[in-house]
Design a protein around this motif. Structure first.
Motif, PDB file in Angstrom:
ATOM      1  N   ILE A   1       0.850  -1.190   0.000  1.00 20.46           N
ATOM      2  CA  ILE A   1       0.000   0.000   0.000  1.00 20.46           C
ATOM      3  C   ILE A   1       0.884   1.238   0.000  1.00 20.46           C
ATOM      4  O   ILE A   1       1.860   1.321   0.757  1.00 20.46           O
ATOM      5  CB  ILE A   1      -0.913   0.026   1.237  1.00 20.46           C
ATOM      6  N   GLY A   2       0.548   2.181  -0.864  1.00 24.66           N
ATOM      7  CA  GLY A   2       1.330   3.405  -0.941  1.00 24.66           C
ATOM      8  C   GLY A   2       0.454   4.634  -1.012  1.00 24.66           C
ATOM      9  O   GLY A   2      -0.776   4.566  -1.043  1.00 24.66           O
ATOM     10  N   LEU A   3       1.126   5.772  -1.036  1.00 22.40           N
ATOM     11  CA  LEU A   3       0.460   7.067  -1.169  1.00 22.40           C
ATOM     12  C   LEU A   3       0.829   7.643  -2.523  1.00 22.40           C
ATOM     13  O   LEU A   3       2.008   7.867  -2.810  1.00 22.40           O
ATOM     14  CB  LEU A   3       0.904   8.013  -0.053  1.00 22.40           C
ATOM     15  N   GLY A   4      -0.175   7.850  -3.391  1.00 22.37           N
ATOM     16  CA  GLY A   4       0.045   8.367  -4.725  1.00 22.37           C
ATOM     17  C   GLY A   4      -0.365   9.822  -4.840  1.00 22.37           C
ATOM     18  O   GLY A   4      -1.262  10.293  -4.135  1.00 22.37           O
ATOM     19  N   LYS A   5       0.292  10.534  -5.757  1.00 20.67           N
ATOM     20  CA  LYS A   5       0.036  11.954  -5.946  1.00 20.67           C
ATOM     21  C   LYS A   5      -0.029  12.272  -7.429  1.00 20.67           C
ATOM     22  O   LYS A   5       0.755  11.749  -8.226  1.00 20.67           O
ATOM     23  CB  LYS A   5       1.154  12.776  -5.292  1.00 20.67           C
ATOM     24  N   VAL A   6      -0.962  13.128  -7.824  1.00 22.40           N
ATOM     25  CA  VAL A   6      -1.027  13.668  -9.181  1.00 22.40           C
ATOM     26  C   VAL A   6      -1.002  15.185  -9.076  1.00 22.40           C
ATOM     27  O   VAL A   6      -1.888  15.795  -8.461  1.00 22.40           O
ATOM     28  CB  VAL A   6      -2.298  13.211  -9.922  1.00 22.40           C
ATOM     29  N   ASP A   7       0.034  15.795  -9.662  1.00 20.52           N
ATOM     30  CA  ASP A   7       0.156  17.246  -9.668  1.00 20.52           C
ATOM     31  C   ASP A   7      -0.755  17.820 -10.748  1.00 20.52           C
ATOM     32  O   ASP A   7      -0.654  17.459 -11.921  1.00 20.52           O
ATOM     33  CB  ASP A   7       1.611  17.642  -9.926  1.00 20.52           C
ATOM     34  N   LEU A   8      -1.659  18.724 -10.376  1.00 15.40           N
ATOM     35  CA  LEU A   8      -2.625  19.245 -11.336  1.00 15.40           C
ATOM     36  C   LEU A   8      -1.979  20.145 -12.385  1.00 15.40           C
ATOM     37  O   LEU A   8      -2.442  20.201 -13.526  1.00 15.40           O
ATOM     38  CB  LEU A   8      -3.735  20.003 -10.607  1.00 15.40           C
TER      39      LEU A   8
ATOM     40  N   SER B   1       1.070  19.877 -13.719  1.00 18.00           N
ATOM     41  CA  SER B   1       1.875  19.133 -14.691  1.00 18.00           C
ATOM     42  C   SER B   1       1.198  17.864 -15.184  1.00 18.00           C
ATOM     43  O   SER B   1       1.542  17.344 -16.235  1.00 18.00           O
ATOM     44  CB  SER B   1       3.226  18.762 -14.069  1.00 18.00           C
ATOM     45  N   GLY B   2       0.238  17.342 -14.429  1.00 21.07           N
ATOM     46  CA  GLY B   2      -0.393  16.077 -14.774  1.00 21.07           C
ATOM     47  C   GLY B   2       0.449  14.869 -14.440  1.00 21.07           C
ATOM     48  O   GLY B   2       0.067  13.740 -14.739  1.00 21.07           O
ATOM     49  N   GLU B   3       1.601  15.073 -13.812  1.00 19.35           N
ATOM     50  CA  GLU B   3       2.493  13.973 -13.482  1.00 19.35           C
ATOM     51  C   GLU B   3       1.966  13.211 -12.273  1.00 19.35           C
ATOM     52  O   GLU B   3       1.599  13.803 -11.257  1.00 19.35           O
ATOM     53  CB  GLU B   3       3.899  14.493 -13.185  1.00 19.35           C
ATOM     54  N   GLY B   4       1.965  11.876 -12.395  1.00 13.70           N
ATOM     55  CA  GLY B   4       1.571  11.028 -11.290  1.00 13.70           C
ATOM     56  C   GLY B   4       2.751  10.250 -10.754  1.00 13.70           C
ATOM     57  O   GLY B   4       3.621   9.818 -11.514  1.00 13.70           O
ATOM     58  N   SER B   5       2.777  10.045  -9.434  1.00 15.91           N
ATOM     59  CA  SER B   5       3.867   9.292  -8.824  1.00 15.91           C
ATOM     60  C   SER B   5       3.399   8.691  -7.514  1.00 15.91           C
ATOM     61  O   SER B   5       2.453   9.189  -6.886  1.00 15.91           O
ATOM     62  CB  SER B   5       5.076  10.197  -8.572  1.00 15.91           C
ATOM     63  N   GLU B   6       4.061   7.621  -7.143  1.00 12.50           N
ATOM     64  CA  GLU B   6       3.842   7.061  -5.815  1.00 12.50           C
ATOM     65  C   GLU B   6       4.880   7.667  -4.887  1.00 12.50           C
ATOM     66  O   GLU B   6       6.086   7.452  -5.044  1.00 12.50           O
ATOM     67  CB  GLU B   6       3.977   5.537  -5.834  1.00 12.50           C
ATOM     68  N   LEU B   7       4.434   8.455  -3.927  1.00 11.09           N
ATOM     69  CA  LEU B   7       5.355   9.151  -3.040  1.00 11.09           C
ATOM     70  C   LEU B   7       6.095   8.190  -2.122  1.00 11.09           C
ATOM     71  O   LEU B   7       7.292   8.331  -1.886  1.00 11.09           O
ATOM     72  CB  LEU B   7       4.608  10.183  -2.194  1.00 11.09           C
ATOM     73  N   VAL B   8       5.368   7.219  -1.587  1.00 11.51           N
ATOM     74  CA  VAL B   8       5.968   6.326  -0.602  1.00 11.51           C
ATOM     75  C   VAL B   8       5.087   5.095  -0.444  1.00 11.51           C
ATOM     76  O   VAL B   8       3.866   5.169  -0.619  1.00 11.51           O
ATOM     77  CB  VAL B   8       6.118   7.048   0.763  1.00 11.51           C
ATOM     78  N   GLN B   9       5.695   3.941  -0.169  1.00 16.47           N
ATOM     79  CA  GLN B   9       4.948   2.765   0.238  1.00 16.47           C
ATOM     80  C   GLN B   9       4.926   2.730   1.753  1.00 16.47           C
ATOM     81  O   GLN B   9       5.956   2.926   2.404  1.00 16.47           O
ATOM     82  CB  GLN B   9       5.572   1.490  -0.329  1.00 16.47           C
ATOM     83  N   ILE B  10       3.763   2.490   2.317  1.00 19.28           N
ATOM     84  CA  ILE B  10       3.610   2.659   3.763  1.00 19.28           C
ATOM     85  C   ILE B  10       3.247   1.372   4.493  1.00 19.28           C
ATOM     86  O   ILE B  10       3.153   1.374   5.721  1.00 19.28           O
ATOM     87  CB  ILE B  10       2.557   3.741   4.059  1.00 19.28           C
ATOM     88  N   GLY B  11       3.017   0.286   3.783  1.00 22.86           N
ATOM     89  CA  GLY B  11       2.696  -0.968   4.454  1.00 22.86           C
ATOM     90  C   GLY B  11       2.048  -1.944   3.506  1.00 22.86           C
ATOM     91  O   GLY B  11       2.109  -1.801   2.287  1.00 22.86           O
ATOM     92  N   THR B  12       1.422  -2.966   4.062  1.00 25.21           N
ATOM     93  CA  THR B  12       0.712  -3.966   3.273  1.00 25.21           C
ATOM     94  C   THR B  12      -0.693  -4.137   3.815  1.00 25.21           C
ATOM     95  O   THR B  12      -0.947  -3.887   4.996  1.00 25.21           O
ATOM     96  CB  THR B  12       1.422  -5.332   3.323  1.00 25.21           C
ATOM     97  N   ASP B  13      -1.613  -4.533   2.938  1.00 21.53           N
ATOM     98  CA  ASP B  13      -2.947  -4.848   3.452  1.00 21.53           C
ATOM     99  C   ASP B  13      -2.944  -6.205   4.152  1.00 21.53           C
ATOM    100  O   ASP B  13      -3.660  -6.429   5.106  1.00 21.53           O
ATOM    101  CB  ASP B  13      -4.015  -4.770   2.363  1.00 21.53           C
ATOM    102  N   ARG B  14      -2.113  -7.131   3.656  1.00 20.95           N
ATOM    103  CA  ARG B  14      -1.820  -8.383   4.353  1.00 20.95           C
ATOM    104  C   ARG B  14      -0.455  -8.859   3.869  1.00 20.95           C
ATOM    105  O   ARG B  14      -0.075  -8.594   2.731  1.00 20.95           O
ATOM    106  CB  ARG B  14      -2.903  -9.429   4.118  1.00 20.95           C
ATOM    107  N   GLU B  15       0.275  -9.564   4.708  1.00 22.83           N
ATOM    108  CA  GLU B  15       1.623  -9.961   4.339  1.00 22.83           C
ATOM    109  C   GLU B  15       1.633 -11.017   3.254  1.00 22.83           C
ATOM    110  O   GLU B  15       2.462 -10.986   2.335  1.00 22.83           O
ATOM    111  CB  GLU B  15       2.379 -10.439   5.572  1.00 22.83           C
ATOM    112  N   THR B  16       0.741 -12.000   3.364  1.00 24.11           N
ATOM    113  CA  THR B  16       0.613 -13.048   2.353  1.00 24.11           C
ATOM    114  C   THR B  16      -0.858 -13.344   2.160  1.00 24.11           C
ATOM    115  O   THR B  16      -1.709 -12.938   2.961  1.00 24.11           O
ATOM    116  CB  THR B  16       1.342 -14.344   2.767  1.00 24.11           C
TER     117      THR B  16
END
Length: 469
Positions: free
Chosen positions: A119-126, A128-143
């Motif tokens: 699971i990560g945090l994504g950002k789209v700059d209005l 420029s229209g550029e999208g990126s994943e800023l950071v991964q912050i964890g998992t919804d489940r490990e397996t």
């Protein structure tokens, strides 16, 4: 695109104020098992971009690929957005507008698993229209075999920080709140809100901290026991903004309206106005807490919907009453300073059968958005209109959500990612009744735009045309 129109109905209402104030080959597998490239595959016929200013809404749809699209508010042109390295974005919650960007939760299937995701945090700059994943912050489940399931929700942000809530599936308390730098994604503060618990001369008052928003001043404001509260990120301590524990008179309707005005807020099951003595009793008793723990900030105030079902005695008969409206809570004085009624069209009474009591359907669950000095309210019930309150004039306008021929009902939620316009995620439902009197529903999704200036629907796009074209 299909252009649709709607008839608006304006209700003149007077505002009443208080006296006080990834696998090795670069592919990723989505939740449905579909494999797509890390650059995000684009539906045929939809424009693709990794850049270019976005002048409209950013939406999330249930697509086999990334599922993130931009719609131009002037032309309805659809652009499929890219977010390299990401499998897909949150399908259940629309992106959140913070400043000059929109943010969303991202999900990328863990290598070797089928439905476990990073699971990560994504950002789209209005701009420029550029999208990126800023950071991964964890998992919804490990397996895939893990029993523990984590849930993540984006709650908002300010100029410097974006806040995410992490909770355990099916657990109502104990959420953790995490902040991330809005530019770099660097992790900041993390805390768990404590339960509010106070004993005073009035008794013991307690409540959880729920459904927070991030205010423009950076404070995290949630709902505790139906009233706004703020949490200290340093220690998780919760402090009420409204003195509900001491039965503060400023929270009661009689501090805001007179008994004669109470009938504007009250709808009875028989349609008759309340007698003056009953109106006085109820206006002295009914408060205005946050319905469904949903509120929004705008122009230095919190705004929410309040609703209460009660009754009064008429001879030997108990008459059901639904009381509801809109409340404005001033963040300087920490008090409810204005209320506006919804009117009788927001309530439906249905009589009971075979000795059972009837039911009341009223406006209590709604999406809210404050835009350019007006409050937009999308009722969650079927066939409900979109409402807009102009606090300056007290005018409450109802805008019917259009539907095509043969459609029985609509339902809609607000999309709040466009800084300058109002968008709805609309489903048009066809209801079929079988020989056994059982109903079934089938629906088609649309993204509709409302012009805030004219308060009319100006366009509608079939969601399938975005996903499958």
């Amino acid at each position: 695109m299909r252009i649709r129109s709607a008839v608006t109905l304006s209700l003149a209402v007077v505002a009443i104020a208080s006296c006080g104030g990834s696998s090795d080959d670069g592919s990723s597998t989505s939740a449905d098992g579909t494999t797509g490239s890390s650059a995000n595959s684009i539906p045929e016929g939809v424009e693709s971009t990794g850049g270019g200013a976005i002048n409209g809404a950013v939406i999330s749809l249930l697509s086999p690929e990334l599922g993130l699209f931009a719609i131009d508010r002037a032309t309805d042109a659809v652009t499929a957005l890219k977010m390299p390295g990401v499998g897909f974005v949150d399908r259940e919650n629309q992106p959140v507008l913070v400043g000059d960007a929109v943010y969303t939760m991202t999900r990328t299937t863990i290598e070797g698993q089928s439905f476990s995701n990073n699971i990560g945090l994504g950002k789209v700059d209005l701009a420029s229209g550029e999208g990126s994943e800023l950071v991964q912050i964890g998992t919804d489940r490990e397996t895939d075999d893990s029993q523990d399931l984590n849930e993540y929700a984006l709650i908002g942000g300010d100029e410097t920080n974006i806040w995410v809530e992490r909770s355990k599936f099916a657990e109502s308390a104990g959420s953790a709140y995490m902040s991330f730098d809005s530019e770099s994604g660097a992790a900041g503060t993390e805390f768990t809100a404590s339960e509010y618990d106070l004993t005073n001369d009035s008794g013991t008052c307690s409540g959880d901290f729920r459904d927070p928003i991030v205010a423009s001043d950076g404070r995290i404001i949630g709902v505790t026991a139906g009233w706004p509260s703020v949490v200290d990120p340093a220690n998780g301590e919760v402090e009420p903004l409204a003195d509900w524990c001491s039965f503060d008179d400023s929270l009661v309707l009689s501090n805001l309206i007179t008994a004669s005005e109470f009938n504007d807020f009250a709808t009875t099951e028989d349609g008759a106005p309340l007698p003056s003595d009953s109106a006085q009793q109820l206006v002295d008793f009914i408060e205005t807490p946050v319905s469904d723990n949903t509120m929004v900030e705008g122009d230095g105030s919190l705004w929410w919907v309040f609703q209460r079902n009660t009754a009064y005695q008429s001879g030997d008969t108990s008459v059901a009453v639904s009381v509801g409206g809109i409340a404005e809570f001033d963040l300087t004085t920490n008090s409810v300073v204005n209320v506006w009624p919804f009117g009788p069209e927001s309530v439906t009474f249905e009589a009971g059968e075979d000795g059972f009591s009837g039911t009341v359907s009223s406006l209590s669950q709604a999406d809210l958005r404050y835009l350019d000095g007006e409050l937009w309210i999308m009722d969650s019930r079927d066939d409900a209109p979109l409402r807009v309150l102009d606090p300056a004039t007290g005018e409450l306008t109802l805008v019917a959500v259009p539907k095509d021929d043969g459609v029985d009902e609509t339902s809609a939620t607000l999309i709040s990612s466009d800084p300058d316009s109002i968008w709805l995620d609309v489903t048009q439902w066809v209801v079929t009744v079988g020989e056994d009197d059982l109903e079934s529903r089938s629906g088609v999704g649309f993204i509709d735009q409302v012009d805030p200036a004219t308060r009319t629907f100006v366009s509608s796009i079939d969601q399938n045309s975005i996903i499958l074209s």
